[in-house]
Design a protein around this motif. Sequence first.
Motif, short mmCIF file in Angstrom:
data_model
loop_
_atom_site.label_atom_id
_atom_site.label_comp_id
_atom_site.label_asym_id
_atom_site.label_seq_id
_atom_site.Cartn_x
_atom_site.Cartn_y
_atom_site.Cartn_z
N SER A 20 0.83 -1.21 0.00
CA SER A 20 0.00 0.00 0.00
C SER A 20 0.86 1.25 0.00
N TYR A 21 0.48 2.20 -0.87
CA TYR A 21 1.11 3.51 -0.82
C TYR A 21 0.37 4.38 0.20
N GLY A 22 -0.77 3.89 0.63
CA GLY A 22 -1.67 4.71 1.44
C GLY A 22 -2.67 5.34 0.49
N GLN A 29 0.63 1.30 -8.55
CA GLN A 29 -0.37 2.21 -9.13
C GLN A 29 0.10 3.66 -9.03
N HIS A 30 0.64 4.00 -7.88
CA HIS A 30 1.12 5.37 -7.67
C HIS A 30 2.25 5.70 -8.63
N ALA A 31 3.24 4.83 -8.75
CA ALA A 31 4.38 5.08 -9.64
C ALA A 31 3.91 5.24 -11.08
N LEU A 53 10.33 6.23 -10.79
CA LEU A 53 11.20 5.60 -9.78
C LEU A 53 11.38 6.45 -8.52
N HIS A 54 10.59 7.51 -8.37
CA HIS A 54 10.89 8.46 -7.29
C HIS A 54 10.77 7.86 -5.90
N ASP A 55 9.94 6.82 -5.74
CA ASP A 55 9.76 6.22 -4.41
C ASP A 55 10.49 4.88 -4.27
N VAL A 56 11.44 4.60 -5.18
CA VAL A 56 12.09 3.29 -5.14
C VAL A 56 12.81 3.07 -3.81
N PHE A 155 3.08 16.09 -9.57
CA PHE A 155 2.54 14.83 -10.09
C PHE A 155 2.40 13.82 -8.95
N ASP A 156 3.36 13.82 -8.04
CA ASP A 156 3.34 12.92 -6.88
C ASP A 156 2.03 13.12 -6.09
N ASP A 157 1.67 14.37 -5.91
CA ASP A 157 0.44 14.67 -5.16
C ASP A 157 -0.82 14.27 -5.92
#
Length: 195
Positions: A20-22, A29-31, A53-56, A155-157
């Motif tokens: 889960s990304y939350g 899905q988020h990426a 890849l920002h949350d890798v 975009f992240d938001d």
Amino acid sequence: MTIAIPDLIFGLFDQSGSESYGEHTTQLQHALQVAGLARHHGCTPALVVASLLHDVGQFLDDAGNAAESRGIDARHELSGAQFLERWFSEEVTGPVRLHVAAKRYLCAIEPAYLQGLSRASALSLKLQGGPMTPAQARQFELEPFYTDAVTLRRFDDMGKQPGLAMPPLDSYRALLEAQLRARVGYFFSFSPTRR
Ligand SMILES: [Fe+2]
């Protein structure tokens, strides 16, 4: 062992992308949503890859994820950028490294941004140091990739829409390969241990 770097990276998504990304989305899905937004808005290939890849860093450090759940900032943006810099240029790693700082920056310069943060983002903001001071914001604007980091942050938001269908991970393979070729080539020796 020798492994194609895109396979190594996609393997991390295979391992952890369903977590889960939350906010009712998974990490995968988020990426895909964040990268899809970058692609849709005509961002450079490097920024599209950074968006994907920002949350890798959240896949690399189980202890870090546990620490976050205990209320400690695991600095996933730094571990992620450090992981990627073996293979990718600063055009990719810079925005990854700065995407949390960009949130603190936007909170400092745009009151509406701060008020519009999701509940999870507002909570993590406290752990990340809160909004930047004016002096910190000015310093941030000297960072070479700060505008890309701010774009990625927006975009992240936005990339938290439950159930939104997006092109699959493999649709980014050619883009990843092009970024890798620009730096180190396609294959790389890798010791498959989690850090
Ligand atoms: Fe994110």
